[in-house]
Enzyme design. Structure first.
Site, PDB file in Angstrom:
ATOM      1  N   GLU A 159    -110.560  25.807  98.242  1.00 11.73           N
ATOM      2  CA  GLU A 159    -111.765  26.277  98.983  1.00 11.73           C
ATOM      3  C   GLU A 159    -112.827  25.451  98.811  1.00 11.73           C
ATOM      4  O   GLU A 159    -113.660  24.940  99.501  1.00 11.73           O
ATOM      5  CB  GLU A 159    -112.120  27.578  98.381  1.00 11.73           C
ATOM      6  N   ARG A 192    -115.875 -14.597  83.448  1.00 14.49           N
ATOM      7  CA  ARG A 192    -115.442 -15.361  82.152  1.00 14.49           C
ATOM      8  C   ARG A 192    -114.098 -15.347  81.481  1.00 14.49           C
ATOM      9  O   ARG A 192    -113.165 -14.425  81.993  1.00 14.49           O
ATOM     10  CB  ARG A 192    -116.121 -14.345  80.948  1.00 14.49           C
ATOM     11  N   SER A 246    -115.053  -3.760  91.969  1.00 19.07           N
ATOM     12  CA  SER A 246    -114.793  -2.980  93.213  1.00 19.07           C
ATOM     13  C   SER A 246    -115.487  -3.767  94.382  1.00 19.07           C
ATOM     14  O   SER A 246    -114.508  -4.013  95.298  1.00 19.07           O
ATOM     15  CB  SER A 246    -115.644  -1.585  92.880  1.00 19.07           C
ATOM     16  N   VAL A 299    -125.709  -5.875  83.932  1.00 17.05           N
ATOM     17  CA  VAL A 299    -125.521  -7.119  83.122  1.00 17.05           C
ATOM     18  C   VAL A 299    -125.890  -8.453  83.890  1.00 17.05           C
ATOM     19  O   VAL A 299    -125.847  -9.429  83.572  1.00 17.05           O
ATOM     20  CB  VAL A 299    -124.014  -7.554  82.912  1.00 17.05           C
ATOM     21  N   GLU A 327    -126.630   8.452  96.190  1.00 16.35           N
ATOM     22  CA  GLU A 327    -125.621   8.772  95.126  1.00 16.35           C
ATOM     23  C   GLU A 327    -126.131   9.741  94.212  1.00 16.35           C
ATOM     24  O   GLU A 327    -125.363  10.633  93.936  1.00 16.35           O
ATOM     25  CB  GLU A 327    -125.383   7.446  94.561  1.00 16.35           C
ATOM     26  N   ASP A 387    -124.710  -3.810  87.724  1.00 16.82           N
ATOM     27  CA  ASP A 387    -126.123  -4.106  87.932  1.00 16.82           C
ATOM     28  C   ASP A 387    -126.938  -4.550  86.360  1.00 16.82           C
ATOM     29  O   ASP A 387    -127.539  -5.339  86.359  1.00 16.82           O
ATOM     30  CB  ASP A 387    -126.783  -3.009  88.427  1.00 16.82           C
ATOM     31  N   HIS A 420    -126.611  -4.715  95.908  1.00 18.23           N
ATOM     32  CA  HIS A 420    -127.637  -3.798  95.531  1.00 18.23           C
ATOM     33  C   HIS A 420    -128.941  -4.494  95.088  1.00 18.23           C
ATOM     34  O   HIS A 420    -129.076  -5.356  94.411  1.00 18.23           O
ATOM     35  CB  HIS A 420    -127.048  -2.946  94.353  1.00 18.23           C
ATOM     36  N   GLY A 422    -115.952  -0.277  97.283  1.00 18.65           N
ATOM     37  CA  GLY A 422    -115.093  -1.751  97.743  1.00 18.65           C
ATOM     38  C   GLY A 422    -113.814  -1.579  97.969  1.00 18.65           C
ATOM     39  O   GLY A 422    -113.362  -2.228  99.003  1.00 18.65           O
TER      40      GLY A 422
HETATM   41  P1  NAD Z   1    -117.412  -3.446  88.825  1.00 19.30           P
HETATM   42  O1  NAD Z   1    -117.874  -2.678  87.752  1.00 19.30           O
HETATM   43  O2  NAD Z   1    -116.399  -2.842  89.712  1.00 19.30           O
HETATM   44  O3  NAD Z   1    -117.000  -4.825  88.558  1.00 19.30           O
HETATM   45  C1  NAD Z   1    -117.483  -5.796  87.932  1.00 19.30           C
HETATM   46  C2  NAD Z   1    -117.006  -6.941  87.544  1.00 19.30           C
HETATM   47  O4  NAD Z   1    -117.826  -7.881  86.979  1.00 19.30           O
HETATM   48  C3  NAD Z   1    -115.767  -7.209  86.797  1.00 19.30           C
HETATM   49  O5  NAD Z   1    -115.099  -8.116  87.600  1.00 19.30           O
HETATM   50  C4  NAD Z   1    -116.100  -7.793  85.647  1.00 19.30           C
HETATM   51  O6  NAD Z   1    -115.170  -8.274  84.994  1.00 19.30           O
HETATM   52  C5  NAD Z   1    -117.184  -8.508  86.051  1.00 19.30           C
HETATM   53  N1  NAD Z   1    -118.223  -8.887  84.868  1.00 19.30           N
HETATM   54  C6  NAD Z   1    -118.573  -7.804  83.874  1.00 19.30           C
HETATM   55  N2  NAD Z   1    -119.525  -8.667  83.034  1.00 19.30           N
HETATM   56  C7  NAD Z   1    -119.444  -9.782  83.625  1.00 19.30           C
HETATM   57  C8  NAD Z   1    -120.130 -10.965  83.165  1.00 19.30           C
HETATM   58  N3  NAD Z   1    -121.129 -10.745  82.022  1.00 19.30           N
HETATM   59  N4  NAD Z   1    -120.042 -12.177  83.369  1.00 19.30           N
HETATM   60  C9  NAD Z   1    -119.151 -12.312  84.608  1.00 19.30           C
HETATM   61  N5  NAD Z   1    -118.660 -11.117  85.246  1.00 19.30           N
HETATM   62  C10 NAD Z   1    -118.774  -9.970  84.690  1.00 19.30           C
HETATM   63  O7  NAD Z   1    -118.833  -3.494  89.762  1.00 19.30           O
HETATM   64  P2  NAD Z   1    -118.952  -2.930  91.157  1.00 19.30           P
HETATM   65  O8  NAD Z   1    -119.178  -1.648  91.010  1.00 19.30           O
HETATM   66  O9  NAD Z   1    -118.639  -3.870  92.216  1.00 19.30           O
HETATM   67  O10 NAD Z   1    -120.688  -3.628  91.409  1.00 19.30           O
HETATM   68  C11 NAD Z   1    -121.035  -4.721  91.727  1.00 19.30           C
HETATM   69  C12 NAD Z   1    -122.292  -4.793  92.546  1.00 19.30           C
HETATM   70  O11 NAD Z   1    -122.055  -4.072  93.768  1.00 19.30           O
HETATM   71  C13 NAD Z   1    -123.525  -3.960  92.064  1.00 19.30           C
HETATM   72  O12 NAD Z   1    -124.792  -4.316  92.079  1.00 19.30           O
HETATM   73  C14 NAD Z   1    -123.446  -2.570  92.528  1.00 19.30           C
HETATM   74  O13 NAD Z   1    -124.546  -1.877  92.689  1.00 19.30           O
HETATM   75  C15 NAD Z   1    -122.948  -3.105  93.993  1.00 19.30           C
HETATM   76  N6  NAD Z   1    -122.436  -2.028  94.895  1.00 19.30           N
HETATM   77  C16 NAD Z   1    -121.205  -1.317  94.314  1.00 19.30           C
HETATM   78  C17 NAD Z   1    -120.660  -0.436  95.140  1.00 19.30           C
HETATM   79  C18 NAD Z   1    -119.360   0.121  94.701  1.00 19.30           C
HETATM   80  O14 NAD Z   1    -118.931   0.930  95.697  1.00 19.30           O
HETATM   81  N7  NAD Z   1    -118.718   0.223  93.364  1.00 19.30           N
HETATM   82  C19 NAD Z   1    -120.976  -0.278  96.465  1.00 19.30           C
HETATM   83  C20 NAD Z   1    -122.355  -1.030  96.895  1.00 19.30           C
HETATM   84  C21 NAD Z   1    -122.735  -1.886  96.150  1.00 19.30           C
HETATM   85 MG    MG Z   2    -124.785   3.003  95.554  1.00 21.39          MG
END
Ligand code: NAD
Ligand code: MG
Length: 341
Positions: free
Chosen positions: A216, A37, A16, A74, A184, A72, A97, A123
């Site tokens: 509604e 990866r 995202s 991982v 959230e 977060d 985050h 995102g």
């Molecule tokens: P996501 O789950 O959408 O995407 C995760 C990505 O990481 C994917 O490309 C996945 O293939 C990859 N991935 C997973 N494990 C992995 C590993 N071991 N090594 C390498 N790549 C790996 O994540 P997200 O929701 O975009 O969240 C990412 C960060 O952004 C977090 O810290 C989250 O708190 C923060 N954040 C997210 C949002 C949101 O709207 N989703 C908003 C603000 C902040």
């Molecule tokens: Mg949040």
């Protein structure tokens, strides 16, 4: 990197936030490479978007800024096994985050700049707003400043993703983490979804048509929230009838009563004292059985079937459009061994 050159940015994770940051930064003129990866589920997406994709270790090694945009849960292992051994001396480690740094799951190496740039939106919207010349608001913070330029780097990145088109606010890792989790849980995702479900259930149990109850309690919420977004609660009052205003002013407190407010305090206390963080880390480590079951119950709620039928008649709701992005950072259901889309 010398002071005048454009920082080379490695984005680790292409979900995202990762995809949105990468596309926006590239369009803003930055040198961006993606660390994933090999064979992971988003690798083809990054390549299809025209990015150079490397392993996380390779991408980290070459970067001035390493943006950690994997889920977060991982990140601690990824930091320990891949990022810390490869990130160059004095580079900048960037999070979207503050969770892992604030709760001590990641203790960054002493020589690194450590910053936070957190867009306050999903995102898909970070990308869409950038494309139409606007921006999702962002907050930024500095946890460690070894170069003396950490704040400047955070602001540069923030501008690159479009977050500085709004008023970028300086915060701390603690404030971002605690307010993000509270928002959230209590209001945006937990509170709003439960409010909608409970309202719908109340009407349907009283014998009203599920479709009318859907309009509604769910559909119209967007129209009201758009008014909040444009001009606050004031704007809503300008647009709704006097009858709606009087009802809202006298009955809203039936729902958000002293008990509801005490429950919000409880949510906040569990965030501040680390109870929520410990629970979520333990849940993730033990395989997410409870998380999955709870999520399945939400997906199986009958309002979902009603909504699906009704939305099929709303031609403007294209499938997968950014108008219906994943929820803020709580969304993806990833088991530790698998990963989110
Ligand atoms: P996501 O789950 O959408 O995407 C995760 C990505 O990481 C994917 O490309 C996945 O293939 C990859 N991935 C997973 N494990 C992995 C590993 N071991 N090594 C390498 N790549 C790996 O994540 P997200 O929701 O975009 O969240 C990412 C960060 O952004 C977090 O810290 C989250 O708190 C923060 N954040 C997210 C949002 C949101 O709207 N989703 C908003 C603000 C902040
Ligand atoms: Mg949040």
């Amino acid at each position: 990197m010398n002071a005048s050159s454009t920082p080379r940015i490695a984005i680790i994770g292409y979900g995202s936030q990762g995809r949105a940051h990468a596309l926006n930064l590239r369009d803003s003129g930055f040198d961006v490479r993606i660390g994933l990866r090999p064979g992971g589920p988003t690798e083809h997406k990054a390549r299809a978007d025209g990015f150079a994709v490397a392993t996380p270790a390779e991408a980290v090694r070459e970067a001035d800024i390493v943006a950690v945009l994997t889920p977060d849960m991982v990140q601690p292992q990824l930091y320990g096994e891949v990022i810390e051994p490869n990130i160059r001396h004095g580079a900048c480690l960037l999070f979207a985050h503050g969770f892992n740094v604030h709760y001590g799951q990641i203790v960054p190496r002493e020589d690194l700049d450590v910053v936070l740039v957190a867009p306050k939106g999903p995102g898909a919207l970070v990308r869409r707003e950038y494309e139409i010349g606007r921006g999702v608001p962002a907050v930024y913070a500095v946890h460690q400043d070894r170069s003396g330029r950490a704040e400047q780097l955070a602001l540069t990145y923030c501008a690159g993703i479009g977050g500085a088109r709004q008023n970028a606010i300086r915060t701390s890792f603690r404030e971002e983490t605690e307010t993000d989790l509270f928002g959230e849980q209590a209001v945006l995702c937990g509170g709003a979804a439960r409010l909608v479900q409970a309202g719908w259930e109340t009407l349907v149990a009283a014998g009203y048509q599920p479709e009318v109850a859907y309009y509604e309690c769910l559909h119209e919420l967007k129209l009201i929230v758009d008014l909040f977004y444009e001009g606050g609660i004031t704007r809503m009052h300008e647009f709704i009838s006097e009858t709606a205003q009087y009802g809202a002013l006298t009955r809203g407190d039936y729902v958000i009563d002293d008990h509801a407010r005490a429950q919000m305090q409880r949510i906040l206390a569990e965030i501040q004292d680390g109870t929520f963080a410990r629970e979520w880390i333990a849940e993730y480590a033990s395989g997410n059985a409870r998380y999955r079951a709870l999520k399945q119950a939400d997906l199986a709620h009958p309002i979902e079937a009603t909504g699906k039928q009704l939305r099929a008649h709303m031609a403007w709701l294209g499938s997968g459009a950014p108008a219906a992005p994943a929820a803020p950072s709580a969304a993806p259901a990833a088991a530790p061994q698998t990963e989110a889309a």
